[in-house]
Design an enzyme around this catalytic site. Structure first.
Site, PDB file in Angstrom:
ATOM      1  N   THR A  97      16.717   2.041  25.423  1.00  0.00           N
ATOM      2  CA  THR A  97      15.531   3.161  25.172  1.00  0.00           C
ATOM      3  C   THR A  97      16.578   4.297  24.413  1.00  0.00           C
ATOM      4  O   THR A  97      16.824   4.848  24.645  1.00  0.00           O
ATOM      5  CB  THR A  97      15.358   3.315  27.011  1.00  0.00           C
ATOM      6  N   LYS A 173       7.986   1.171  24.980  1.00  0.00           N
ATOM      7  CA  LYS A 173       9.234   1.449  26.223  1.00  0.00           C
ATOM      8  C   LYS A 173       8.768   3.058  26.669  1.00  0.00           C
ATOM      9  O   LYS A 173       8.783   3.859  28.390  1.00  0.00           O
ATOM     10  CB  LYS A 173      10.516   1.627  26.074  1.00  0.00           C
ATOM     11  N   LYS A 242      15.960  12.669  29.097  1.00  0.00           N
ATOM     12  CA  LYS A 242      16.468  12.082  27.321  1.00  0.00           C
ATOM     13  C   LYS A 242      15.140  11.007  27.254  1.00  0.00           C
ATOM     14  O   LYS A 242      14.470  11.491  26.117  1.00  0.00           O
ATOM     15  CB  LYS A 242      17.866  10.731  27.713  1.00  0.00           C
TER      16      LYS A 242
HETATM   17  P1  NAP Z   1      24.213   4.528  32.611  1.00  0.00           P
HETATM   18  O1  NAP Z   1      24.997   3.361  33.438  1.00  0.00           O
HETATM   19  O2  NAP Z   1      23.932   5.660  32.273  1.00  0.00           O
HETATM   20  O3  NAP Z   1      25.117   3.167  31.090  1.00  0.00           O
HETATM   21  C1  NAP Z   1      25.648   3.749  30.726  1.00  0.00           C
HETATM   22  C2  NAP Z   1      25.875   2.977  29.325  1.00  0.00           C
HETATM   23  O4  NAP Z   1      26.429   3.478  28.169  1.00  0.00           O
HETATM   24  C3  NAP Z   1      27.540   2.925  29.742  1.00  0.00           C
HETATM   25  O5  NAP Z   1      27.995   1.301  29.401  1.00  0.00           O
HETATM   26  C4  NAP Z   1      28.112   3.977  28.792  1.00  0.00           C
HETATM   27  O6  NAP Z   1      30.413   4.137  28.619  1.00  0.00           O
HETATM   28  C5  NAP Z   1      27.577   3.693  27.724  1.00  0.00           C
HETATM   29  N1  NAP Z   1      27.739   4.642  27.070  1.00  0.00           N
HETATM   30  C6  NAP Z   1      27.230   5.927  27.075  1.00  0.00           C
HETATM   31  N2  NAP Z   1      27.428   7.226  25.887  1.00  0.00           N
HETATM   32  C7  NAP Z   1      28.750   6.060  25.207  1.00  0.00           C
HETATM   33  C8  NAP Z   1      29.333   6.607  23.642  1.00  0.00           C
HETATM   34  N3  NAP Z   1      29.001   8.016  24.027  1.00  0.00           N
HETATM   35  N4  NAP Z   1      29.622   5.614  23.466  1.00  0.00           N
HETATM   36  C9  NAP Z   1      30.103   4.099  23.905  1.00  0.00           C
HETATM   37  N5  NAP Z   1      29.803   3.840  25.060  1.00  0.00           N
HETATM   38  C10 NAP Z   1      28.656   4.726  25.787  1.00  0.00           C
HETATM   39  O7  NAP Z   1      23.196   3.497  31.972  1.00  0.00           O
HETATM   40  P2  NAP Z   1      22.094   2.997  32.455  1.00  0.00           P
HETATM   41  O8  NAP Z   1      20.737   2.773  33.369  1.00  0.00           O
HETATM   42  O9  NAP Z   1      22.614   1.409  31.839  1.00  0.00           O
HETATM   43  O10 NAP Z   1      20.848   2.615  31.128  1.00  0.00           O
HETATM   44  C11 NAP Z   1      21.203   2.339  29.963  1.00  0.00           C
HETATM   45  C12 NAP Z   1      19.973   2.136  28.582  1.00  0.00           C
HETATM   46  O11 NAP Z   1      19.060   1.239  29.183  1.00  0.00           O
HETATM   47  C13 NAP Z   1      19.615   3.831  28.605  1.00  0.00           C
HETATM   48  O12 NAP Z   1      18.940   3.289  27.638  1.00  0.00           O
HETATM   49  C14 NAP Z   1      18.569   3.672  29.389  1.00  0.00           C
HETATM   50  O13 NAP Z   1      17.198   4.695  29.300  1.00  0.00           O
HETATM   51  C15 NAP Z   1      17.790   2.365  29.550  1.00  0.00           C
HETATM   52  N6  NAP Z   1      16.707   1.887  31.078  1.00  0.00           N
HETATM   53  C16 NAP Z   1      18.043   2.000  32.085  1.00  0.00           C
HETATM   54  C17 NAP Z   1      16.972   1.741  33.552  1.00  0.00           C
HETATM   55  C18 NAP Z   1      18.029   1.970  34.770  1.00  0.00           C
HETATM   56  O14 NAP Z   1      17.017   1.501  35.518  1.00  0.00           O
HETATM   57  N7  NAP Z   1      18.651   2.017  34.843  1.00  0.00           N
HETATM   58  C19 NAP Z   1      15.744   0.407  33.369  1.00  0.00           C
HETATM   59  C20 NAP Z   1      15.532  -0.001  31.700  1.00  0.00           C
HETATM   60  C21 NAP Z   1      16.126   0.983  30.665  1.00  0.00           C
HETATM   61  P3  NAP Z   1      30.769   4.365  30.624  1.00  0.00           P
HETATM   62  O15 NAP Z   1      30.667   3.586  31.158  1.00  0.00           O
HETATM   63  O16 NAP Z   1      32.336   4.178  29.079  1.00  0.00           O
HETATM   64  O17 NAP Z   1      30.089   5.369  30.124  1.00  0.00           O
END
Ligand code: NAP
Length: 305
Positions: A97, A173, A242
């Site tokens: 997102t 989204k 965010k």
């Molecule tokens: P998350 O668990 O916090 O994972 C974030 C990912 O991004 C991890 O792989 C993290 O690496 C990586 N990352 C963050 N900053 C980085 C950087 N500067 N350089 C390289 N890698 C970086 O988040 P998530 O829940 O999976 O969400 C991922 C995306 O999907 C977001 O945009 C979120 O808004 C969206 N989303 C989430 C959900 C949900 O229910 N969780 C649903 C729909 C959409 P590390 O492992 O090293 O920290």
């Protein structure tokens, strides 16, 4: 065996999404900033690569599920190596997102190297990702959409095409997440009102979501808010902040007043400031209980016991 692809970003969402692709027979090359998170995928047969560029094959497909604009733009920056390796005929399926502005910027940069940028943000929490039941919003070039649809079918229960504008799917989204946050606030306030007046939160939740408000969001988020059980953490509140920030920024750029989004932004900002950024974003509803004195009353009661 299907075609090999790359997957970048193995957080709460990326990990189960990548796993679905492997189970479907796609050998994956995966990269995560914290490499240890790939362990379960290695056990499934994935190859962990040392740098993002190694996840790509010339003319191949790379999925990304990173946190935010900054992370995606950094990993896919021209000159960083990944885009150059993907090269002509390559496709980047960008599932985070992020802001429509970042999506449009990247689509242009990708295009200069012959790489198609496809926006494919998703609705659904990690459990839905695990079950292959995400809803996917798509926008970008048609040929790339057709190429990746068999892989999307492994991750989602359906997709909706919003045309060629790479920013369009991200706007959808942001609209959806704004509506989820608004529902959370409504549930939080309503159940605080019920509780403060001596009613059982769960009983009120069950009546409302069993009749007039019988939809997935009210039921799913409402259950957590009624019981105030915010475990496990599916979507971090910091990422929710965010998204509300991105919705407001997009609204400002297109001159769309969103007074409700402004209120939600302050709610989320307050929650993060109080140290709730790593809690599930349904806990945004705690703010309403806190304002009504209900959390303090509960703490007082438990100390008095
Ligand atoms: P998350 O668990 O916090 O994972 C974030 C990912 O991004 C991890 O792989 C993290 O690496 C990586 N990352 C963050 N900053 C980085 C950087 N500067 N350089 C390289 N890698 C970086 O988040 P998530 O829940 O999976 O969400 C991922 C995306 O999907 C977001 O945009 C979120 O808004 C969206 N989303 C989430 C959900 C949900 O229910 N969780 C649903 C729909 C959409 P590390 O492992 O090293 O920290």
């Amino acid at each position: 065996m299907n075609g090999e692809a790359g997957f970048i970003g193995l957080g709460s969402m990326g990990l189960p999404m990548a796993s679905r692709l492997i189970v479907a027979g796609h050998p994956l090359r995966v990269w995560n900033r914290t490499p240890g998170k790939a362990a379960s995928l290695v056990a499934q047969g994935a190859t962990v690569v040392a740098k993002p560029a190694d996840a790509a094959a010339p003319g191949g497909i790379v999925f990304s599920m990173l946190a935010d604009d900054h992370a995606v733009e950094e990993v896919f920056a021209p000159g960083a190596g990944l885009l150059e390796r993907l090269g002509k005929g390559g496709v980047h399926v960008s599932m985070s997102t992020i802001s429509p502005a970042a999506a449009r910027r990247m689509a242009e940069q990708h295009g200069r190297l012959g790489v198609a940028y496809l926006a494919a943000p998703v609705f659904g929490r990690p459990e839905a990702a695990q079950a292959g039941e995400l809803w996917i919003c798509l926008s970008g070039p048609d040929a790339a959409k057709e190429r990746i649809k068999p892989m999307l079918a492994m991750m989602g229960q359906g997709w909706f095409d919003f045309g060629a504008d790479p920013g369009a799917a991200n706007i959808v989204k942001l609209c959806g997440n704004f509506m989820i946050a608004a529902a959370t606030e409504a549930l939080g306030e309503a159940l605080a009102l019920a509780e403060k007046n001596g009613l059982d939160r769960t009983g009120v939740f069950e009546m409302l979501t069993g009749t007039l408000f019988a939809c997935a969001i009210y039921k799913g988020y409402g259950g957590k808010i009624a019981t105030q059980n915010y475990q496990p953490v599916g979507f971090r509140l910091a990422l929710g902040l965010k998204d509300i920030t991105l919705a407001l920024r997009t609204a400002a750029e297109s001159q769309v007043p969103m007074p409700l989004a402004s209120l939600l932004h302050d709610r989320a900002l307050a929650a993060v400031a109080k140290g709730r950024g790593d809690q599930d974003w349904a806990s945004l509803a705690l703010e309403a209980s806190e304002d009504a004195g209900l959390l303090a009353a509960r703490t007082h009661q438990s100390h008095a016991r």
